[in-house]
Design an enzyme around this catalytic site. Structure first.
Site, PDB file in Angstrom:
ATOM      1  N   CYS A 142       3.541   2.923  13.253  1.00 57.89           N
ATOM      2  CA  CYS A 142       3.244   3.198  11.847  1.00 57.89           C
ATOM      3  C   CYS A 142       2.890   4.663  11.621  1.00 57.89           C
ATOM      4  CB  CYS A 142       2.106   2.300  11.375  1.00 57.89           C
ATOM      5  SG  CYS A 142       1.676   2.553   9.633  1.00 57.89           S
ATOM      6  N   CYS A 166       5.799   3.813   9.037  1.00 61.84           N
ATOM      7  CA  CYS A 166       5.488   3.754   7.612  1.00 61.84           C
ATOM      8  C   CYS A 166       4.830   5.021   7.065  1.00 61.84           C
ATOM      9  CB  CYS A 166       4.631   2.529   7.313  1.00 61.84           C
ATOM     10  SG  CYS A 166       3.323   2.191   8.494  1.00 61.84           S
ATOM     11  N   LYS A 181       7.434   7.940   6.943  1.00 57.28           N
ATOM     12  CA  LYS A 181       8.462   7.503   5.999  1.00 57.28           C
ATOM     13  C   LYS A 181       7.959   7.587   4.569  1.00 57.28           C
ATOM     14  CE  LYS A 181       9.375   3.213   6.217  1.00 57.28           C
ATOM     15  NZ  LYS A 181       9.804   1.937   6.809  1.00 57.28           N
ATOM     16  N   TYR A 210      13.857  -3.869   4.699  1.00 60.01           N
ATOM     17  CA  TYR A 210      13.017  -2.874   4.041  1.00 60.01           C
ATOM     18  C   TYR A 210      13.210  -1.480   4.626  1.00 60.01           C
ATOM     19  CZ  TYR A 210       9.619  -2.895   7.904  1.00 60.01           C
ATOM     20  OH  TYR A 210       9.021  -2.766   9.124  1.00 60.01           O
ATOM     21  N   GLU A 223      14.551   1.564   2.263  1.00 53.06           N
ATOM     22  CA  GLU A 223      13.652   2.703   2.049  1.00 53.06           C
ATOM     23  C   GLU A 223      14.348   4.014   2.400  1.00 53.06           C
ATOM     24  OE1 GLU A 223       9.341   0.445   2.617  1.00 53.06           O
ATOM     25  OE2 GLU A 223      10.254   1.470   4.317  1.00 53.06           O
ATOM     26  N   ARG A 248      25.879  -7.099   7.405  1.00 52.70           N
ATOM     27  CA  ARG A 248      26.766  -8.122   7.954  1.00 52.70           C
ATOM     28  C   ARG A 248      26.743  -9.403   7.128  1.00 52.70           C
ATOM     29  NH1 ARG A 248      25.413  -9.149  13.810  1.00 52.70           N
ATOM     30  NH2 ARG A 248      26.982 -10.764  13.498  1.00 52.70           N
ATOM     31  N   GLY A 288      16.660  -4.397  12.084  1.00 53.90           N
ATOM     32  CA  GLY A 288      15.523  -5.199  12.513  1.00 53.90           C
ATOM     33  C   GLY A 288      14.815  -4.602  13.723  1.00 53.90           C
ATOM     34  N   ALA A 320       5.089  -4.686   0.613  1.00 52.74           N
ATOM     35  CA  ALA A 320       5.799  -3.812  -0.314  1.00 52.74           C
ATOM     36  C   ALA A 320       7.010  -3.208   0.367  1.00 52.74           C
ATOM     37  CB  ALA A 320       4.875  -2.708  -0.820  1.00 52.74           C
ATOM     38  N   HIS A 330      -4.593  -0.302 -21.651  1.00 57.59           N
ATOM     39  CA  HIS A 330      -3.447   0.265 -22.354  1.00 57.59           C
ATOM     40  C   HIS A 330      -3.616   1.767 -22.558  1.00 57.59           C
ATOM     41  CE1 HIS A 330      -0.057   0.251 -25.148  1.00 57.59           C
ATOM     42  NE2 HIS A 330      -0.787   1.018 -25.947  1.00 57.59           N
ATOM     43  N   GLU A 342      -0.902  -3.337 -17.261  1.00 59.44           N
ATOM     44  CA  GLU A 342      -1.309  -4.265 -18.310  1.00 59.44           C
ATOM     45  C   GLU A 342      -0.319  -5.414 -18.482  1.00 59.44           C
ATOM     46  OE1 GLU A 342      -1.124  -2.966 -22.467  1.00 59.44           O
ATOM     47  OE2 GLU A 342       0.053  -1.237 -21.811  1.00 59.44           O
TER      48      GLU A 342
END
Length: 452
Positions: free
Chosen positions: A45, A50, A53, A181, A185, A202, A267, A346, A441, A446
């Protein structure tokens, strides 16, 4: 009979997020701890995942922000991008984080061995460089995962996410194999920076596991941004030309696709090769993962494993919690287990998406009677950018109890907004609780309390 003496109470193999947390907490409980790391302290990471990245994602956002600046009254002259500047800045921050993680271990009196360690028995390891044999009452494996490498002809000409942070120059054309992901990304990063991007998969599914509505919306937006997709097109071979470019030959495609770089992001698999797990009778699962029980103990009572190497949930915060729970329980006498329910996640695509809880399909299969509320809106920041892209928030609710089962979002800053919403889902709040909350707001967040 006196208890056997060991060199250490705990020996950790792998100084990533899970290993470092376990080492630090075990030491705080009074354990004698050592950790071996063959590359750099910090793990995937921090070093090649992550964190760097996400910094590239931030860097790529400026292409859009600078284009929008004129509509807000700013004059921006000579918009030029220099890949080496961004690349080197990111890698410099990786150096900083490596030093910070190293300091954490030093400050907590954890001894470090910057070399590979292999297991030679239930209580022993061997260091590769020095050849030293070390004994420990407990061994923790926290070696993480590794990119899955392809087997087609010419695969050696491709790169993985490990190498992408060190590219000498920004490629003009990029082929990305995979549609998970990591693939999406990097597709967003290179597309924003001006590269022509082709995503080759694939199968016909992208972002497997995420809500289908969000996946469809991301596909529409990214195609409009210029990313090309080739579905149901497995690689047959890659040929490297004399000019350095790559020709990718795909099944179901009559002509090869040419690119400067081919990034394989199909993967990740548990990193267990050469660890010597067989020397201690540690059992592996069907995917090569280390099998563990609810307390992260392997089939060998003195050996534990945390993080991606167990292939349960490949997320850094999960590895950290597993490392903490292990150390607290084994060395602190604190009974602790990790709760894997309602883990938020995420994808830092462009735009990003985020989710927590059950998708609509999962909820219908499990509960049958569900209600779905949504908001399909144009984010305010897109108005001056003259972009028609729309955000989409979706809430899945148990129709019988009004309990929120899942929240799924795509749009600017979706991950930042979802983190707070994930607390509500984890707490078992109802749709009525959201409805009763006054909207903040003007904000995109919201929309969560205005869903219809």
């Amino acid at each position: 009979m006196a208890e056997q003496e060991y060199d250490y109470d705990l020996f950790v193999i792998g100084a990533g997020s899970g290993g470092v947390r376990a080492s630090r907490i075990a030491s705080s409980h009074g354990a004698r701890v050592a950790v071996a790391e063959e590359y750099r302290v910090g793990g995937t990471c921090v070093i090649r995942g992550c964190v760097p990245k996400k910094l590239l994602v931030y860097g790529s956002h400026f292409a859009e922000e600078l284009q929008d600046a004129a509509n807000y009254g700013w004059t921006v002259d000579k918009m030029n991008f220099d890949w080496p500047t961004l690349r080197d800045a990111v890698n410099k921050d990786v150096d900083r984080l490596n030093a910070a993680y190293t300091s954490t271990l030093e400050n907590n009196k954890v001894e470090r061995f910057l070399e590979r360690a292999t297991i030679t028995g239930p209580h022993s390891v061997k260091l590769a460089d020095s050849g030293r044999e070390i004994t420990a009452k407990y061994i923790l494996v926290a070696t993480g995962a590794w990119p899955v490498t392809p087997t087609f002809e010419g695969a050696e000409h491709c790169i993985t996410s490990n190498e992408v942070f060190h590219l000498p120059e920004l490629p003009r054309k990029v082929i990305i194999a995979g549609a998970g992901y990591i693939a999406l990304e990097f597709a967003g990063i290179f597309n924003a920076l001006g590269s022509h991007v082709t995503v080759v998969n694939r199968s016909e599914t992208l972002l497997r596991g995420y809500d289908e509505t969000l996946r469809d919306r991301l596909l529409q937006i990214t195609m409009a941004r210029g990313i090309e997709y080739k579905f149901n097109c497995p690689f047959e071979k890659v040929v490297k030309r004399e000019d350095g470019c790559m020709e990718a030959y795909l099944k179901n495609q009559p002509d090869p696709i040419v690119a400067d770089v081919i990034l394989v992001a199909t993967g990740r698999k548990p990193k267990v090769e050469g660890l010597g797990l067989e020397n201690a009778g540690v059992e592996l699962g069907e995917r090569g993962e280390i099998k563990v029980d609810e307390h992260n103990r392997t089939s060998c009572d003195s050996i534990y494993a945390v993080g991606d190497v167990t292939d349960r949930v490949q997320l850094t915060p999960v590895a950290i919690r597993e490392g903490q729970a292990f150390a607290d329980r084994v060395f602190g006498g604190i009974e602790r287990k990790v709760d894997y329910d309602c883990i938020p996640s995420a994808v830092f695509s462009q735009p990003p998406l985020a989710a927590v809880g059950l998708t609509e399909g999962q909820a219908r299969n499990r509960y049958g009677n569900v209600k779905v509320y949504s908001s399909d809106f144009r984010p305010m920041k897109n108005v001056f950018g003259h972009r028609p892209e729309r955000g989409l928030y979706k809430m899945v609710v148990d129709a019988n109890t009004d309990k929120v089962l899942g929240i799924h979002m795509i749009g600017p800053e979706a991950p930042e907004i979802l983190q707070a919403a994930a607390v509500a889902v984890k707490a078992g709040l109802t749709k009525a609780a959201f409805d009763d909350t006054v909207a903040l707001h003007p904000s995109m967040a919201e929309e969560l309390v205005l869903l219809k």
